[in-house]
Design a protein around this motif. Structure first.
Motif, PDB file in Angstrom:
ATOM      1  N   GLN A 156      33.955  38.964  36.552  1.00 36.32           N
ATOM      2  CA  GLN A 156      34.683  38.602  37.769  1.00 36.32           C
ATOM      3  C   GLN A 156      35.250  39.813  38.494  1.00 36.32           C
ATOM      4  O   GLN A 156      35.101  39.941  39.718  1.00 36.32           O
ATOM      5  CB  GLN A 156      35.826  37.644  37.418  1.00 36.32           C
ATOM      6  N   TYR A 157      35.892  40.710  37.773  1.00 42.84           N
ATOM      7  CA  TYR A 157      36.603  41.804  38.418  1.00 42.84           C
ATOM      8  C   TYR A 157      35.652  42.897  38.900  1.00 42.84           C
ATOM      9  O   TYR A 157      35.892  43.525  39.937  1.00 42.84           O
ATOM     10  CB  TYR A 157      37.679  42.344  37.473  1.00 42.84           C
ATOM     11  N   TYR A 158      34.581  43.099  38.183  1.00 45.37           N
ATOM     12  CA  TYR A 158      33.561  44.035  38.660  1.00 45.37           C
ATOM     13  C   TYR A 158      32.919  43.505  39.938  1.00 45.37           C
ATOM     14  O   TYR A 158      32.722  44.259  40.907  1.00 45.37           O
ATOM     15  CB  TYR A 158      32.501  44.256  37.581  1.00 45.37           C
ATOM     16  N   GLU A 159      32.623  42.220  39.955  1.00 43.04           N
ATOM     17  CA  GLU A 159      32.018  41.620  41.144  1.00 43.04           C
ATOM     18  C   GLU A 159      32.974  41.692  42.337  1.00 43.04           C
ATOM     19  O   GLU A 159      32.553  41.912  43.474  1.00 43.04           O
ATOM     20  CB  GLU A 159      31.618  40.169  40.866  1.00 43.04           C
ATOM     21  N   GLU A 160      34.263  41.515  42.093  1.00 50.65           N
ATOM     22  CA  GLU A 160      35.250  41.609  43.174  1.00 50.65           C
ATOM     23  C   GLU A 160      35.318  43.034  43.725  1.00 50.65           C
ATOM     24  O   GLU A 160      35.436  43.235  44.941  1.00 50.65           O
ATOM     25  CB  GLU A 160      36.625  41.159  42.680  1.00 50.65           C
ATOM     26  N   ILE A 161      35.260  44.024  42.828  1.00 54.13           N
ATOM     27  CA  ILE A 161      35.268  45.418  43.280  1.00 54.13           C
ATOM     28  C   ILE A 161      34.056  45.700  44.162  1.00 54.13           C
ATOM     29  O   ILE A 161      34.169  46.334  45.220  1.00 54.13           O
ATOM     30  CB  ILE A 161      35.301  46.377  42.066  1.00 54.13           C
ATOM     31  N   LYS A 162      32.896  45.204  43.757  1.00 51.47           N
ATOM     32  CA  LYS A 162      31.684  45.380  44.568  1.00 51.47           C
ATOM     33  C   LYS A 162      31.860  44.742  45.945  1.00 51.47           C
ATOM     34  O   LYS A 162      31.472  45.336  46.965  1.00 51.47           O
ATOM     35  CB  LYS A 162      30.475  44.763  43.853  1.00 51.47           C
ATOM     36  N   ASP A 218      40.539  46.559  39.624  1.00 46.32           N
ATOM     37  CA  ASP A 218      40.311  45.664  40.766  1.00 46.32           C
ATOM     38  C   ASP A 218      41.586  45.511  41.592  1.00 46.32           C
ATOM     39  O   ASP A 218      41.570  45.633  42.821  1.00 46.32           O
ATOM     40  CB  ASP A 218      39.839  44.312  40.234  1.00 46.32           C
ATOM     41  N   LEU A 219      42.701  45.287  40.915  1.00 45.90           N
ATOM     42  CA  LEU A 219      43.964  45.093  41.631  1.00 45.90           C
ATOM     43  C   LEU A 219      44.427  46.380  42.306  1.00 45.90           C
ATOM     44  O   LEU A 219      44.981  46.340  43.416  1.00 45.90           O
ATOM     45  CB  LEU A 219      45.042  44.568  40.677  1.00 45.90           C
ATOM     46  N   LEU A 220      44.199  47.521  41.678  1.00 41.91           N
ATOM     47  CA  LEU A 220      44.543  48.798  42.324  1.00 41.91           C
ATOM     48  C   LEU A 220      43.791  48.957  43.642  1.00 41.91           C
ATOM     49  O   LEU A 220      44.369  49.353  44.659  1.00 41.91           O
ATOM     50  CB  LEU A 220      44.202  49.969  41.402  1.00 41.91           C
TER      51      LEU A 220
END
Length: 292
Positions: free
Chosen positions: A211-217, A90-92
């Motif tokens: 959380q991080y998967y949802e942010e990537i989406k 996600d951060l990348l």
């Protein structure tokens, strides 16, 4: 007593001054690095254009043969990181957006890492030299339990993660000594069988609303990037393979490819295909998503 207190105060002030100076020097050197790893490579670049960016853990790093995308005329890079979690993926992606990357497609390996929402201790530390320079990195770490000391105590992050960003890494960075991380356009082929050919994932449970998967989406949606989330293969002798069915039920948009390559001869370890298996898998991914 007064002299002792004064002496102690001087020592404390000197310690702080040294810590601030060392923090400045270490950070300044890391800000010039772009050939040691995928994180510094992204941070110290900008305005890149990609048809395909690959994100995920080692199961992305070892499973997607970047050159095969390039052979199809697709500019690609494999930013999968061994040991990385969705926190780091996600951060990348956030850093790429911050550095004004233009990306058409993101292939995200999203399977085993959906079972946690923690950062990887080692991989995440590679972002810390940029904690004060990048608002993106700062915000991403802001809810971590140790954010206060990492952000506000000078040089503390370099001491805490000495084995990753300490003196030895600084020395190699100063010499601009490259690693093999960026070879093969980020893809790391596994040739020989090195690991256990049995695995047990019975206790793994995918987390709903990770959380991080949802942010990537959301990042992909906001930036008009086509997100291709996939589950990648595992060897034949795995207990708990219904984990992948649970992921598919919870996240129906994730494409399940766990059984596309199954024979042990195509694996280096139970969770990682060898180069031959990776080429079979990549051929299928290109056929399904890029030959239309």
């Amino acid at each position: 007593m007064k002299k002792f207190l004064l002496f102690t105060l001087k020592i404390l002030v000197l310690t702080v001054v040294i810590a601030v100076a060392l923090d400045f020097i270490y950070t300044a050197i890391y800000l010039q690095s772009s050939n040691r790893g995928k994180i510094d490579h992204i941070y110290n670049s900008k305005n890149e254009n990609f048809d395909v960016v690959i994100l995920g853990s080692s199961r992305a790093n070892n499973h997607f043969v970047t050159q095969m995308f390039e052979d199809k005329g697709l500019k690609a890079f494999n930013y999968g990181m061994s040991g990385g979690h969705l926190f780091e993926a996600d951060l990348l992606l956030k850093l790429m957006i911050e550095r004004h990357y233009k990306i058409k497609n993101v292939i995200l390996e999203a399977d085993l890492n959906l079972s946690n929402k923690h950062r990887d201790y080692g991989i995440s530390s590679k972002f810390l030299p940029y904690l004060h320079q990048s608002e993106t990195v700062k915000k991403h770490f802001s809810n971590e339990y140790d954010f206060w000391e990492l952000y506000y105590l000078p040089f503390y992050r370099y001491i805490k993660f000495d084995e990753r960003i300490g003196f030895r890494e600084l020395y190699n960075t100063t010499l601009k000594k490259p690693t093999n991380t960026l070879d093969n356009k980020g893809y790391y082929p596994l040739i020989k069988r090195k690991g256990n050919m049995k695995n047990n994932i019975v206790n793994l449970k995918p987390l709903e609303d990770n959380q991080y998967y949802e942010e990537i989406k959301q990042i992909c949606k906001d930036n008009k990037i086509n997100l291709i989330a996939v589950m990648t293969p595992m060897c034949e002798n795995v207990k708990g393979m219904d984990y992948f069915d649970k992921v598919k039920k919870m996240y129906p948009e994730i494409h399940n490819y766990e059984n596309v390559v199954v024979e042990d001869k195509y694996f280096s370890s139970c969770g990682h295909m060898n180069d031959t298996g990776a080429r079979l898998f990549t051929t299928r991914i290109i056929k399904d998503f890029f030959n239309k």
